[in-house]
Design an enzyme around this catalytic site. Sequence first.
Site, PDB file in Angstrom:
ATOM      1  N   LYS A 127      -7.121  40.161  35.251  1.00 46.87           N
ATOM      2  CA  LYS A 127      -7.137  38.912  36.169  1.00 46.87           C
ATOM      3  C   LYS A 127      -6.633  39.091  37.754  1.00 46.87           C
ATOM      4  O   LYS A 127      -6.072  39.389  38.493  1.00 46.87           O
ATOM      5  CB  LYS A 127      -5.713  38.130  35.710  1.00 46.87           C
ATOM      6  CG  LYS A 127      -6.156  36.550  35.643  1.00 46.87           C
ATOM      7  CD  LYS A 127      -5.528  36.002  34.488  1.00 46.87           C
ATOM      8  CE  LYS A 127      -5.305  34.092  34.933  1.00 46.87           C
ATOM      9  NZ  LYS A 127      -4.449  33.431  34.099  1.00 46.87           N
ATOM     10  N   ASP A 165     -10.682  23.689  28.830  1.00 51.53           N
ATOM     11  CA  ASP A 165     -11.071  25.528  29.021  1.00 51.53           C
ATOM     12  C   ASP A 165     -10.160  26.312  28.517  1.00 51.53           C
ATOM     13  O   ASP A 165      -9.912  28.147  28.957  1.00 51.53           O
ATOM     14  CB  ASP A 165     -12.092  26.184  30.676  1.00 51.53           C
ATOM     15  CG  ASP A 165     -10.538  24.566  31.279  1.00 51.53           C
ATOM     16  OD1 ASP A 165     -10.428  23.060  31.967  1.00 51.53           O
ATOM     17  OD2 ASP A 165      -9.920  25.562  32.243  1.00 51.53           O
ATOM     18  N   ASN A 166      -8.303  25.545  28.687  1.00 54.65           N
ATOM     19  CA  ASN A 166      -7.637  26.432  28.538  1.00 54.65           C
ATOM     20  C   ASN A 166      -6.632  26.060  26.786  1.00 54.65           C
ATOM     21  O   ASN A 166      -6.167  26.450  27.036  1.00 54.65           O
ATOM     22  CB  ASN A 166      -5.800  26.067  29.863  1.00 54.65           C
ATOM     23  CG  ASN A 166      -6.722  25.539  30.844  1.00 54.65           C
ATOM     24  OD1 ASN A 166      -7.226  26.907  31.122  1.00 54.65           O
ATOM     25  ND2 ASN A 166      -5.659  25.926  31.900  1.00 54.65           N
TER      26      ASN A 166
HETATM   27  P1  AMP Z   1      -7.078  28.028  35.680  1.00 48.54           P
HETATM   28  O1  AMP Z   1      -6.948  26.990  36.319  1.00 48.54           O
HETATM   29  O2  AMP Z   1      -6.859  29.248  35.511  1.00 48.54           O
HETATM   30  O3  AMP Z   1      -7.720  27.118  34.104  1.00 48.54           O
HETATM   31  O4  AMP Z   1      -8.526  28.185  36.508  1.00 48.54           O
HETATM   32  C1  AMP Z   1      -9.353  26.919  36.790  1.00 48.54           C
HETATM   33  C2  AMP Z   1     -11.470  27.348  37.222  1.00 48.54           C
HETATM   34  O5  AMP Z   1     -10.847  27.932  38.426  1.00 48.54           O
HETATM   35  C3  AMP Z   1     -11.691  28.838  36.148  1.00 48.54           C
HETATM   36  O6  AMP Z   1     -12.391  28.608  36.779  1.00 48.54           O
HETATM   37  C4  AMP Z   1     -10.781  30.130  37.252  1.00 48.54           C
HETATM   38  O7  AMP Z   1     -11.623  30.966  36.582  1.00 48.54           O
HETATM   39  C5  AMP Z   1     -11.580  29.686  38.571  1.00 48.54           C
HETATM   40  N1  AMP Z   1     -10.468  29.660  39.209  1.00 48.54           N
HETATM   41  C6  AMP Z   1      -9.435  29.745  39.998  1.00 48.54           C
HETATM   42  N2  AMP Z   1      -7.984  30.653  40.630  1.00 48.54           N
HETATM   43  C7  AMP Z   1      -9.974  31.232  41.020  1.00 48.54           C
HETATM   44  C8  AMP Z   1      -9.757  31.953  42.350  1.00 48.54           C
HETATM   45  N3  AMP Z   1      -8.467  32.535  43.091  1.00 48.54           N
HETATM   46  N4  AMP Z   1     -10.652  32.540  42.434  1.00 48.54           N
HETATM   47  C9  AMP Z   1     -12.088  31.944  42.059  1.00 48.54           C
HETATM   48  N5  AMP Z   1     -11.738  30.940  41.322  1.00 48.54           N
HETATM   49  C10 AMP Z   1     -10.418  30.602  40.320  1.00 48.54           C
HETATM   50 MG    MG Z   2      -7.828  28.758  32.986  1.00 44.78          MG
END
Ligand code: AMP
Ligand code: MG
Length: 495
Positions: A112, A251-252
Amino acid sequence: MSPVALRFDNSYARLPDVFHSRQDPTPVARPELIALNRELAESLGLDPDWLAGEEGLAMLSGNRLPAGAQPIAMGYAGHQFGHWVPRLGDGRALLIGEIIDREGIRRDVQLKGSGPTSFSRRGDGRSSIGPVVREYLASEFMHALGIPTTRALAAVASGEKVMRQQVEPGGILCRVASSHVRVGTFEFFARSGRVDEVRTLADYVIERHYPDCRDEANPYQALLLQVIDRQARLIADWLRVGFIHGVMNTDNCSVVGETIDYGPFGFIDAFDPATVYSSIDHGGRYAYNQQPAIAHWNLARLCECLLPLLDATRETAVEIANELLQVFPTRFESYFHPALAAKIGLDPDKVENARLALDLMDAMASGEADMTLVFRGLGELPAAGPEQDEPVRELFSDPSLFDRWAERWRQSLAAENRLDDQQRRAQMQRVNPAFILRNHLAQQAVDAAIQALDFEPMRRLHAVLARPFDDQPDAADLARPPAPEERVLTTFCGT
Ligand code: AMP
Ligand code: MG
């Protein structure tokens, strides 16, 4: 130890191309290992010394993957704060492969923060070291509590900078999960009408995680029931320790019932059921006490995805799905109520004991009492009478709130007459942690990492939290709640 052969067997990469996109990690400048989970490495059949060496670090940083790795970004969609987003996917993560562990269980190995993918949109595909430290601490702490979770195999500082609110050091987390299939993975296909892919994914999940379902009259119905059960158990686990996930988007939400994607999570200090930690959760959608309802909502989205597999007639399929969903609240209570009763040392099989525990939590809310310290302290109190109650009652802004509750509690203890004080203490200490990952402590570990690349606070916290049920007098400072000026009221999405 013998030369390393990483026996990757990448079943997800063998699924059709629409499930993922192939992508190599983007190398980083000067990777440095900041934490390695030796015990987890061994359970995966990996040599921890190899992992800590040059080749291991090359893998953990994404600079050079060993033979057999097949890095892919998984596609998924999701409902974020209730709003449909058709394309999310691994924007800053790569599944580098799957390893069968010592128990014969297939585990995903993911990096990650490993660089951009076709799902990155405008993101940089990277992670700050701060969220890496937070996720490492949180996931390993959850594991120590016995709560299903993704694990942290290693944390690496990349030697590069990332641009966030400010410039921060970059980091990469190597995460291990039973699976990274989410409710949002099903939605990715179902909501664009790709029933064949939904079936392929459902068959994959059954084969990998719920093989018993194959023998059922309708395997997909059986699958949903299993997922509902795992989520019910998971949410009960979260609530019993005061955990707030913070972003329970579909998605989580893992279909194997592991806690996944630690972003703006938190553990409750002074008990308040409406506690929210995420800075962007203005409506309190993902508050502590909303989590069962939200899990139920997420499961309804999953059921919608599988409707075409439940029955050829839509009405019948909807009926089946509704019946399945009705199971969730009772299943949740069947896990939560015994856990609550055990927390106050009473017979787990009696629902009135769970109610009594909930009354204690009401008193905590009114008396702004620290949830962890109250439950832990309760185990020390003799059943005979209130003479030694001071350490617990003084945790309440109005100690009479506790006194009134404790009177009823002692009546129940006497009526049950099940365990003597010593036995009850031992049983209660096994379910009431002495230490939790308090937000201000996580923040201190993160600040030291970001500001000075100092990982000592992280290491000390990790070592103590690895044994959360043991009294550790040397770590008394890590048991106490935050002073008013230390309180962390919101946490930001971990990017
Ligand atoms: P999350 O907040 O981790 O559940 O992420 C939500 C979405 O945003 C997912 O598709 C992640 O892969 C994407 N995402 C979050 N941070 C980044 C980043 N720094 N670069 C690219 N995609 C991101
Ligand atoms: Mg996520």
